[in-house]
Structure formats: structure tokens, C-alpha cells
Design an enzyme around this catalytic site. Structure first.
Site, PDB file in Angstrom:
ATOM      1  N   HIS A  78     -12.395   0.042 -12.103  1.00  0.00           N
ATOM      2  CA  HIS A  78     -11.500  -0.513 -12.177  1.00  0.00           C
ATOM      3  C   HIS A  78     -11.663  -1.947 -11.141  1.00  0.00           C
ATOM      4  O   HIS A  78     -11.481  -3.238 -10.838  1.00  0.00           O
ATOM      5  CB  HIS A  78     -10.351   0.412 -11.440  1.00  0.00           C
ATOM      6  CG  HIS A  78      -8.693  -0.722 -11.354  1.00  0.00           C
ATOM      7  ND1 HIS A  78      -8.758  -1.482  -9.576  1.00  0.00           N
ATOM      8  CD2 HIS A  78      -7.918  -1.120 -12.500  1.00  0.00           C
ATOM      9  CE1 HIS A  78      -7.325  -2.255 -10.269  1.00  0.00           C
ATOM     10  NE2 HIS A  78      -7.403  -2.287 -11.940  1.00  0.00           N
ATOM     11  N   CYS A  79     -12.724  -1.748 -10.249  1.00  0.00           N
ATOM     12  CA  CYS A  79     -13.860  -1.655  -8.918  1.00  0.00           C
ATOM     13  C   CYS A  79     -13.899  -3.027  -9.578  1.00  0.00           C
ATOM     14  O   CYS A  79     -14.415  -3.855  -8.914  1.00  0.00           O
ATOM     15  CB  CYS A  79     -14.548  -1.668  -7.799  1.00  0.00           C
ATOM     16  SG  CYS A  79     -13.233   0.326  -7.023  1.00  0.00           S
TER      17      CYS A  79
END
Length: 385
Positions: free
Chosen positions: A362-363
């Protein structure tokens, strides 16, 4: 691109949609930083390729690449369709935190927000000393691809610090947004108002904690995410001896008492963290090259591993897997997400080499919602009203 500095998105009817809603694409950045990606980022780039391939199955992926790394990116991505490479300069590859946050409005218009970025804490506890290239990236991308952009600077925020249900509820953590390294001159109430102004939020839920030893001051995207309106998944452990136990239980207690913007109680699902802590190995540590002022690693250091750090693509959940002694945990997490998201393919991606940089899937991703690109100038916008 129209850069709007005199108005706020909420005033124009724009708000942050849920990540589980339809996307026009995804932004990523090709990794290179020696202090984040050991041994010349060779393993990290292979992991990024796996993530790009999984996402590109159902949406376009825009990958920002430095000129000196373009040959590497073109070679490694040449067999993957639905990918567009573009030249850019960044300090690192955390697209979630440096790319624009996208909003939708009336008639499916899409605009975005540029936040101030200071490497997760600036002079107080930032993770590297020079972050100016990263701070310019959101505006660069918006201009290159023709998105109207609201400028929230000097308000400091990262994309990983917020999750939206698309119906006016935004999740954050106190540990992150109240950190002295971000907006020390603002009160909690003032920060809440900023989120309402720039994300169209009606209700901001301040979770107390995130994931143990998360060096972003405990971003919410590593601990809790909306699956759909009224329903969240929470990183969890039943091991009372694990430091994460107290953090997750504090957040659970808060969520049990909370209501969203529609007045609903939240349905909470547990997603256990890896059974065995993921730690930096000696041979991995030897591959880093740290700059002055940059956060450093140590052999045996526990990393902030969590399965909640997944990405919703249009047709899948692209989730981290850690392998080795955590293979059983990987399978358990995939089974849970399969039950919770039966309409999507669950794609586990071996992501230890992303985690070594300090974050996860997600980062390194930032979604662009589906809709009509709104590239009106400020003058044209006022003339239409």
C-alpha cells in the site's frame, strides 16, 4: 493544470472516495535509494515488478523513473501490458505518501490535493535529511497529467496516514497526526478541520495506535482499512507477549465505541499479523548505504510487517506475503481476505524486499479514481458557475 490555492475541496463538493471503488489507474515510483533498498535495489525492483504485474491486470500503472534508471525499468517491465513509464526525480519510491491524494466530485469529476511532505517528521524525526524532490512530486504529476490540484501546503500529511470510506468517514491515528514532526502548531481540532476541508470528511476517527515500530509514526494504512462503508479490517494478534497486542486492543476498543459519518457502528474484522516477527538480517544490513541524516537500520531490527498494507486494484486485493517461517500466516491472511472480498481475486505477492525499505504494497501505490479528469483553470471554473 489549475493549482487552486484560494479554495478548499469541500467548498467545491469534492471528497476522497474509498480505495475499493473503481480506479482509472495507479501511481508507483521505481526504487533506487541505497538507504532504503539494499544491494542496489535489485531484489526490491523484482518485488515492485511483481506488484506492478498484479495491479496491471485490471488497471493502468503509471511508473515514475529517474533518467538513469529508465533502461532498468524498461527492461524489467517490457513484458507487462498496461504500464506507462514517465521521467521524474524523487528522493525515494513511496508513491502513497508523495503522490497527490485524489478526490471525486459532481458528475464524476476527479481532482487532487497536494500536501506538504517532510519525510515523515522533518527536523524532529524525519527519515532522511533532504526531501525536496519528493515534496515536488505531487504537483509534478498533477501538472504532467492535467489534474486540477488543490494546494494544502504547508499542512503536512502523507497518503498512508489516511483511509476513507467514500461516504465522509476518514481514519487516522493519533500517534501519526499528533506527532510533533508534522504540524506542531495545530491542535487536534484544527487538524480535524483540515481533513474536513481537504478530504470532504464529515467524521474523522482518531485511532490511538498503529503497528509496533512503524517508522512513519504509525500510519493508519498499516493497521486498519475500510473494506467497504461501515466495515473495517484491523491488524491483530492474540499473543499477549507481543508488543502489538496492546496497540491493536486499544484500537479495537476505540472502534467498538465509534460511529461513522452515517451514524453506523463499524463491523470489525481481524487480520492477524505474521506469527513470526520479520527482522533485518545481517546480510541485508550490509547492503544498505546510508546518507548523513538518514534513519539507519540494525541487524535483528523488527520491521512493521502487516497484511493490512494491501492494495485494492479494480479486480483484486494485492496483499503482501513474507514467506519462510510465515508461510502459514500468509495463507491464513489470504484466506481471510478471500472470505471478506469474495468478488475480488486475492493476489499474494512476496514482499519482504519491499518491507526492508520500511513500508509495503500500500505504501508504494497510490490509486487514481475513475472519473472525468477535471482540468479547468480557476478562471474557467468561476466563469461556469
Amino acid at each position: 493544470m489549475a493549482l487552486i490555492v484560494d479554495r478548499k475541496p469541500a467548498e467545491d463538493g469534492f471528497f476522497m472516495p474509498g480505495e475499493f471503488e473503481a480506479h482509472a489507474g495507479c501511481i508507483m515510483v521505481w526504487p533506487y535509494r541505497p538507504g532504503s533498498w539494499p544491494h542496489g535495489a535489485v531484489a526490491a525492483r523484482k518485488a515492485f515488478v511483481r506488484v506492478i504485474a498484479a495491479i496491471a491486470k485490471s488497471e493502468k500503472v503509471y511508473v515514475g523513473v529517474r533518467a538513469e534508471d529508465m533502461e532498468s525499468a524498461e527492461s524489467m517491465l517490457q513484458d507487462i501490458d498496461n504500464v506507462e513509464l514517465f521521467l521524474c526525480e524523487t528522493d525515494d519510491a513511496w508513491a502513497r505518501d508523495i503522490a497527490p491524494t485524489f478526490l471525486t466530485g459532481r458528475e464524476h469529476q476527479v481532482r487532487c490535493v497536494n500536501w506538504e511532505f517532510n519525510a515523515w517528521g522533518g527536523a524532529y524525526n524525519g527519515l532522511y535529511a533532504d526531501w525536496e524532490k519528493d515534496n515536488r512530486f505531487a504537483g509534478f504529476f498533477a501538472e504532467k497529467y492535467g489534474y486540477t490540484c488543490y494546494d494544502a501546503a504547508p499542512f503536512v500529511l502523507e497518503g498512508g496516514a489516511i483511509h476513507s470510506d467514500g461516504e465522509g468517514t476518514v481514519l487516522v491515528t493519533e500517534a501519526c497526526l499528533l506527532s510533533p514532526g508534522r504540524n506542531p502548531g495545530l491542535t487536534r481540532e484544527q487538524i480535524t478541520q483540515k481533513l474536513k476541508d481537504y478530504l470532504g470528511a464529515k467524521q474523522v476517527l482518531w485511532l490511538p495506535r498503529g503497528i509496533y515500530l512503524d517508522e512513519t509514526d504509525e500510519h493508519v494504512d498499516n493497521v486498519c482499512a475500510f473494506l467497504r462503508p461501515g466495515e473495517v479490517v484491523l491488524a491483530w494478534t492474540d499473543d499477549v507477549n507481543d508488543p502489538q497486542y496492546a496497540l491493536s486492543h486499544a484500537t479495537q476498543q476505540f472502534l467498538e465505541q465509534a460511529v461513522d459519518a452515517k451514524g453506523r457502528k463499524l463491523k470489525i474484522h481481524h487480520l492477524p499479523i505474521p506469527q513470526h516477527p520479520v527482522c533485518v538480517r545481517t546480510e541485508e544490513l550490509e547492503g544498505y548505504i546510508f546518507e548523513d541524516g538518514e534513519d539507519v537500520r540494525e541487524a535483528g531490527e523488527r520491521l512493521a510487517a502487516s497484511y493490512v498494507n494491501f492494495y485494492f486494484s479494480n479486480k483484486a486485493v494485492v496483499m503482501p506475503a513474507f514467506g519462510g517461517e510465515n508461510e502459514a500466516s500468509d495463507r491464513q491472511a489470504a484466506d481471510i481476505l478471500r472470505d471478506l472480498c469474495p468478488e475480488r481475486e486475492i493476489i499474494p505477492v512476496y514482499a519482504r524486499d519491499i518491507l526492508l525499505g520500511g513500508g509495503n504494497i500500500h505504501c508504494i501505490t497510490q490509486q487514481i479514481p475513475a472519473g472525468r479528469k477535471d482540468s479547468l483553470s480557476v478562471h474557467e471554473r468561476y466563469m461556469e458557475q
